[in-house]
Design a protein around this motif. Structure first.
Motif, PDB file in Angstrom:
ATOM      1  N   MET A  49     -10.738  31.400 -65.315  1.00 59.25           N
ATOM      2  CA  MET A  49     -10.579  32.807 -64.950  1.00 59.25           C
ATOM      3  C   MET A  49      -9.510  33.475 -65.803  1.00 59.25           C
ATOM      4  SD  MET A  49     -11.072  32.940 -60.793  1.00 59.25           S
ATOM      5  CE  MET A  49     -10.431  31.332 -60.333  1.00 59.25           C
ATOM      6  N   ALA A  50      -8.428  32.759 -66.076  1.00 55.52           N
ATOM      7  CA  ALA A  50      -7.371  33.307 -66.938  1.00 55.52           C
ATOM      8  C   ALA A  50      -7.910  33.538 -68.342  1.00 55.52           C
ATOM      9  CB  ALA A  50      -6.184  32.352 -66.966  1.00 55.52           C
ATOM     10  N   LYS A  51      -8.700  32.598 -68.831  1.00 57.62           N
ATOM     11  CA  LYS A  51      -9.294  32.716 -70.163  1.00 57.62           C
ATOM     12  C   LYS A  51     -10.191  33.951 -70.249  1.00 57.62           C
ATOM     13  CE  LYS A  51     -13.148  30.991 -70.956  1.00 57.62           C
ATOM     14  NZ  LYS A  51     -14.320  30.082 -71.019  1.00 57.62           N
ATOM     15  N   THR A  52     -11.022  34.166 -69.224  1.00 55.66           N
ATOM     16  CA  THR A  52     -11.941  35.317 -69.265  1.00 55.66           C
ATOM     17  C   THR A  52     -11.174  36.635 -69.257  1.00 55.66           C
ATOM     18  OG1 THR A  52     -12.217  35.302 -66.840  1.00 55.66           O
ATOM     19  CG2 THR A  52     -13.822  34.058 -68.133  1.00 55.66           C
ATOM     20  N   PHE A  53     -10.033  36.670 -68.558  1.00 51.63           N
ATOM     21  CA  PHE A  53      -9.204  37.880 -68.540  1.00 51.63           C
ATOM     22  C   PHE A  53      -8.748  38.217 -69.955  1.00 51.63           C
ATOM     23  CE2 PHE A  53      -5.508  40.517 -68.029  1.00 51.63           C
ATOM     24  CZ  PHE A  53      -5.702  41.227 -66.857  1.00 51.63           C
ATOM     25  N   GLU A  63     -19.007  41.187 -71.719  1.00 50.39           N
ATOM     26  CA  GLU A  63     -19.946  41.142 -70.598  1.00 50.39           C
ATOM     27  C   GLU A  63     -20.079  39.729 -70.044  1.00 50.39           C
ATOM     28  OE1 GLU A  63     -24.617  42.244 -69.543  1.00 50.39           O
ATOM     29  OE2 GLU A  63     -23.755  42.849 -71.469  1.00 50.39           O
ATOM     30  N   ALA A  64     -20.212  38.756 -70.932  1.00 57.63           N
ATOM     31  CA  ALA A  64     -20.334  37.360 -70.505  1.00 57.63           C
ATOM     32  C   ALA A  64     -19.051  36.891 -69.830  1.00 57.63           C
ATOM     33  CB  ALA A  64     -20.659  36.471 -71.699  1.00 57.63           C
ATOM     34  N   ALA A  65     -17.898  37.318 -70.368  1.00 62.37           N
ATOM     35  CA  ALA A  65     -16.611  36.920 -69.795  1.00 62.37           C
ATOM     36  C   ALA A  65     -16.445  37.488 -68.386  1.00 62.37           C
ATOM     37  CB  ALA A  65     -15.471  37.389 -70.692  1.00 62.37           C
ATOM     38  N   ASN A  66     -16.873  38.713 -68.184  1.00 64.62           N
ATOM     39  CA  ASN A  66     -16.770  39.335 -66.865  1.00 64.62           C
ATOM     40  C   ASN A  66     -17.642  38.602 -65.845  1.00 64.62           C
ATOM     41  OD1 ASN A  66     -15.875  41.265 -64.975  1.00 64.62           O
ATOM     42  ND2 ASN A  66     -17.709  42.503 -65.303  1.00 64.62           N
ATOM     43  N   LYS A  67     -18.846  38.237 -66.261  1.00 61.60           N
ATOM     44  CA  LYS A  67     -19.740  37.483 -65.366  1.00 61.60           C
ATOM     45  C   LYS A  67     -19.144  36.120 -65.035  1.00 61.60           C
ATOM     46  CE  LYS A  67     -24.116  39.624 -66.792  1.00 61.60           C
ATOM     47  NZ  LYS A  67     -25.431  39.403 -67.463  1.00 61.60           N
ATOM     48  N   GLU A  68     -18.549  35.486 -66.046  1.00 59.06           N
ATOM     49  CA  GLU A  68     -17.952  34.172 -65.827  1.00 59.06           C
ATOM     50  C   GLU A  68     -16.754  34.278 -64.885  1.00 59.06           C
ATOM     51  OE1 GLU A  68     -17.659  30.681 -68.848  1.00 59.06           O
ATOM     52  OE2 GLU A  68     -15.831  31.858 -69.088  1.00 59.06           O
ATOM     53  N   ARG A  69     -15.991  35.345 -65.016  1.00 54.63           N
ATOM     54  CA  ARG A  69     -14.842  35.556 -64.126  1.00 54.63           C
ATOM     55  C   ARG A  69     -15.300  35.674 -62.672  1.00 54.63           C
ATOM     56  NH1 ARG A  69     -11.064  40.954 -64.195  1.00 54.63           N
ATOM     57  NH2 ARG A  69     -13.146  41.879 -64.117  1.00 54.63           N
ATOM     58  N   THR A  70     -16.344  36.481 -62.445  1.00 52.90           N
ATOM     59  CA  THR A  70     -16.856  36.664 -61.088  1.00 52.90           C
ATOM     60  C   THR A  70     -17.449  35.377 -60.538  1.00 52.90           C
ATOM     61  OG1 THR A  70     -17.344  38.997 -61.540  1.00 52.90           O
ATOM     62  CG2 THR A  70     -18.467  37.984 -59.663  1.00 52.90           C
ATOM     63  N   ALA A  71     -18.225  34.678 -61.366  1.00 59.57           N
ATOM     64  CA  ALA A  71     -18.835  33.415 -60.935  1.00 59.57           C
ATOM     65  C   ALA A  71     -17.759  32.381 -60.605  1.00 59.57           C
ATOM     66  CB  ALA A  71     -19.761  32.887 -62.018  1.00 59.57           C
ATOM     67  N   SER A  72     -16.704  32.350 -61.401  1.00 62.13           N
ATOM     68  CA  SER A  72     -15.620  31.390 -61.173  1.00 62.13           C
ATOM     69  C   SER A  72     -14.892  31.686 -59.866  1.00 62.13           C
ATOM     70  CB  SER A  72     -14.629  31.428 -62.343  1.00 62.13           C
ATOM     71  OG  SER A  72     -15.243  31.042 -63.542  1.00 62.13           O
ATOM     72  N   MET A  73     -14.705  32.960 -59.570  1.00 64.40           N
ATOM     73  CA  MET A  73     -14.058  33.352 -58.321  1.00 64.40           C
ATOM     74  C   MET A  73     -14.887  32.903 -57.117  1.00 64.40           C
ATOM     75  SD  MET A  73     -14.504  35.857 -55.729  1.00 64.40           S
ATOM     76  CE  MET A  73     -15.270  37.295 -56.510  1.00 64.40           C
ATOM     77  N   ILE A  74     -16.193  33.133 -57.189  1.00 68.68           N
ATOM     78  CA  ILE A  74     -17.079  32.731 -56.089  1.00 68.68           C
ATOM     79  C   ILE A  74     -17.058  31.211 -55.909  1.00 68.68           C
ATOM     80  CG2 ILE A  74     -19.493  32.634 -55.336  1.00 68.68           C
ATOM     81  CD1 ILE A  74     -19.855  35.372 -56.767  1.00 68.68           C
ATOM     82  N   LEU A  75     -17.148  30.491 -57.022  1.00 66.01           N
ATOM     83  CA  LEU A  75     -17.122  29.027 -56.962  1.00 66.01           C
ATOM     84  C   LEU A  75     -15.814  28.514 -56.366  1.00 66.01           C
ATOM     85  CD1 LEU A  75     -18.722  27.924 -60.357  1.00 66.01           C
ATOM     86  CD2 LEU A  75     -19.601  27.452 -58.065  1.00 66.01           C
ATOM     87  N   PHE A  76     -14.704  29.111 -56.778  1.00 64.01           N
ATOM     88  CA  PHE A  76     -13.400  28.677 -56.275  1.00 64.01           C
ATOM     89  C   PHE A  76     -13.352  28.814 -54.757  1.00 64.01           C
ATOM     90  CE2 PHE A  76      -8.977  28.765 -55.185  1.00 64.01           C
ATOM     91  CZ  PHE A  76      -8.351  27.937 -56.107  1.00 64.01           C
ATOM     92  N   GLU A  77     -13.803  29.947 -54.251  1.00 61.31           N
ATOM     93  CA  GLU A  77     -13.725  30.195 -52.819  1.00 61.31           C
ATOM     94  C   GLU A  77     -14.689  29.313 -52.033  1.00 61.31           C
ATOM     95  OE1 GLU A  77     -14.130  34.451 -52.465  1.00 61.31           O
ATOM     96  OE2 GLU A  77     -11.953  34.731 -52.771  1.00 61.31           O
ATOM     97  N   GLU A  78     -15.883  29.081 -52.587  1.00 61.30           N
ATOM     98  CA  GLU A  78     -16.843  28.208 -51.912  1.00 61.30           C
ATOM     99  C   GLU A  78     -16.363  26.755 -51.931  1.00 61.30           C
ATOM    100  OE1 GLU A  78     -19.604  29.078 -50.125  1.00 61.30           O
ATOM    101  OE2 GLU A  78     -18.716  31.066 -50.422  1.00 61.30           O
TER     102      GLU A  78
END
Length: 250
Positions: A49-53, A63-78
């Protein structure tokens, strides 16, 4: 950076195979192998997530970095929810509570306005949550040592498998941490000793591969995954030796 992404994928492959070796003892929620794998993945996600920022700040594959950031956040919480369903010791329960508390603040930083000042804040704080996640992994590995030994024909103890899963999961994290710090350095966001840290992460990746490749509990599939990943890592090292990564020419 593409090579490090491929190495990340390979690391995910062989750490998952290690976790699967303990799946026969699964509880209704997680097995100890799955817990080590998921808690180890949390370390990687904090760095990804830090890398994508930073990527978005540098306009790299935005665009790909933003999607990866969101996906990583969801994965972390799940992943955190799943881990909280498997807290066999009070120590693990308390460490997960700390991880959750730190995540609330870190999430705000990761989804803050994209600029260098906020990137500096992430650079200053990311190690704290990474350490908290790492403490959870270590606690699960420690707990695995208390479980009954595996039957003789299976040859490996829970501790051996959990330890290897921890090390290979750390490789997954290091690819992202190395890329994050490297990109931040290029963007002009540094902290004292950044070059030393980058070289240190690279050395740790190399040392960990040496330990993993000589493990007596490897299956042929794990050996194949390791060989492919080490081959790609060597290509990264050779390019850096030839072109000097710190000049950023290639």
């Amino acid at each position: 950076m593409k090579k490090l992404s491929f190495i990340l994928i390979c690391c995910i492959g062989f750490v998952s195979q290690l976790a699967a070796q303990t799946s026969s003892t699964a509880t209704p929620t997680l097995s100890i192998g799955s817990a080590v794998n998921l808690s180890g993945k949390q370390r990687m996600l904090t760095q990804r997530m830090a890398k994508t920022f930073v990527y978005m700040g540098m306009n790299i594959n935005t665009e790909a970095a933003n999607k990866e950031r969101t996906a990583s956040m969801i994965l972390f919480e799940e992943n955190l929810k799943a881990l909280m369903s498997y807290t066999p010791t009070e120590k693990i329960k308390n460490l997960l509570a700390r991880e959750e508390a730190l995540w609330k603040d870190y999430k705000k930083q990761i989804f803050a306005e994209i600029n260098q000042e906020n990137a500096k804040a992430i650079l200053a704080s990311n190690t704290t949550i990474l350490t908290a996640c790492d403490d959870v992994v270590k606690a699960y590995v420690e707990y695995s040592a208390t479980l009954p030994k595996r039957e003789e024909e299976q040859k490996a103890s829970f501790l051996q498998i959990a330890d290897n899963a921890n090390i290979s999961g750390r490789q997954r994290m290091l690819t992202q941490r190395l890329t994050f710090y490297y990109a931040a350095y290029v963007w002009g966001i540094t902290e004292p000793g950044t070059e030393v840290k980058l070289k240190g992460y690279a050395d740790l990746i190399r040392q960990s591969y040496s330990k993993l490749i000589t493990s007596e509990i490897n299956t042929s599939d794990i050996d194949d995954e390791l060989a492919a990943t080490i081959g790609d890592w060597r290509e990264v090292e050779e390019r850096c030796t030839k072109d000097n990564c710190f000049t950023f020419d290639n």
